[in-house]
Design a protein around this motif. Sequence first.
Motif, PDB file in Angstrom:
ATOM      1  N   ILE A  26     -17.201  -3.918 -10.244  1.00 42.56           N
ATOM      2  CA  ILE A  26     -16.266  -5.038 -10.346  1.00 42.56           C
ATOM      3  C   ILE A  26     -16.888  -6.213  -9.592  1.00 42.56           C
ATOM      4  O   ILE A  26     -17.382  -6.047  -8.480  1.00 42.56           O
ATOM      5  N   LEU A  30     -14.246 -11.515 -10.765  1.00 39.74           N
ATOM      6  CA  LEU A  30     -13.128 -10.897 -11.486  1.00 39.74           C
ATOM      7  C   LEU A  30     -11.938 -10.701 -10.550  1.00 39.74           C
ATOM      8  O   LEU A  30     -10.790 -10.974 -10.923  1.00 39.74           O
ATOM      9  N   VAL A  31     -12.210 -10.257  -9.337  1.00 42.91           N
ATOM     10  CA  VAL A  31     -11.128 -10.079  -8.360  1.00 42.91           C
ATOM     11  C   VAL A  31     -10.448 -11.417  -8.095  1.00 42.91           C
ATOM     12  O   VAL A  31      -9.211 -11.515  -8.116  1.00 42.91           O
ATOM     13  N   GLU A  33     -10.332 -14.038  -9.970  1.00 43.52           N
ATOM     14  CA  GLU A  33      -9.598 -14.454 -11.167  1.00 43.52           C
ATOM     15  C   GLU A  33      -8.259 -13.730 -11.263  1.00 43.52           C
ATOM     16  O   GLU A  33      -7.226 -14.357 -11.497  1.00 43.52           O
ATOM     17  N   ARG A  34      -8.276 -12.412 -11.051  1.00 38.40           N
ATOM     18  CA  ARG A  34      -7.041 -11.629 -11.131  1.00 38.40           C
ATOM     19  C   ARG A  34      -6.046 -12.009 -10.038  1.00 38.40           C
ATOM     20  O   ARG A  34      -4.842 -11.908 -10.229  1.00 38.40           O
ATOM     21  N   LEU A  35      -6.577 -12.422  -8.881  1.00 40.84           N
ATOM     22  CA  LEU A  35      -5.702 -12.797  -7.768  1.00 40.84           C
ATOM     23  C   LEU A  35      -5.304 -14.263  -7.800  1.00 40.84           C
ATOM     24  O   LEU A  35      -4.491 -14.704  -6.997  1.00 40.84           O
ATOM     25  N   GLY A  36      -5.907 -15.020  -8.703  1.00 40.18           N
ATOM     26  CA  GLY A  36      -5.575 -16.447  -8.821  1.00 40.18           C
ATOM     27  C   GLY A  36      -6.045 -17.266  -7.642  1.00 40.18           C
ATOM     28  O   GLY A  36      -5.336 -18.139  -7.156  1.00 40.18           O
ATOM     29  N   GLN A  39     -13.208 -17.803  -5.757  1.00 42.26           N
ATOM     30  CA  GLN A  39     -14.139 -16.708  -5.532  1.00 42.26           C
ATOM     31  C   GLN A  39     -14.718 -16.778  -4.124  1.00 42.26           C
ATOM     32  O   GLN A  39     -15.034 -15.760  -3.523  1.00 42.26           O
ATOM     33  N   ARG A  59      -2.042  -8.679  -1.972  1.00 43.06           N
ATOM     34  CA  ARG A  59      -2.689  -8.945  -3.262  1.00 43.06           C
ATOM     35  C   ARG A  59      -3.663  -7.825  -3.638  1.00 43.06           C
ATOM     36  O   ARG A  59      -3.654  -7.338  -4.770  1.00 43.06           O
ATOM     37  N   LEU A  63      -3.486  -5.158  -6.651  1.00 39.39           N
ATOM     38  CA  LEU A  63      -4.580  -5.126  -7.618  1.00 39.39           C
ATOM     39  C   LEU A  63      -5.172  -3.722  -7.773  1.00 39.39           C
ATOM     40  O   LEU A  63      -5.445  -3.277  -8.882  1.00 39.39           O
TER      41      LEU A  63
END
Length: 100
Positions: A26, A30-31, A33-36, A39, A59, A63
Amino acid sequence: MTITPRRAIAVHPGEILQEILDQNQITQSLVAERLGMAQSKISDICRGKRGMTPDMAMRLGRLFGQNPRFWLNMQENWELSQLNEAAYAGIEPIHLQTAV
């Protein structure tokens, strides 16, 4: 023979986060993005430049399906491990009476 207690080894939560990401292929992007979030925040945590806040623990827990305490306990252990215990040697304890 005197036994000297060893100090517990603490690991920054970012090191564990990076291990989880690596083991599961991962990316930090990506993390994020998923957490909004940016980076750079995830990167800073993984590099030990930023600590684990309750918000971030919640968060990440959400996740990855973990209890946020997993992350917060690791952060607390890390912070305690970074203190110089000798700096507190002069504090005289106050002996409290136990309530019944």
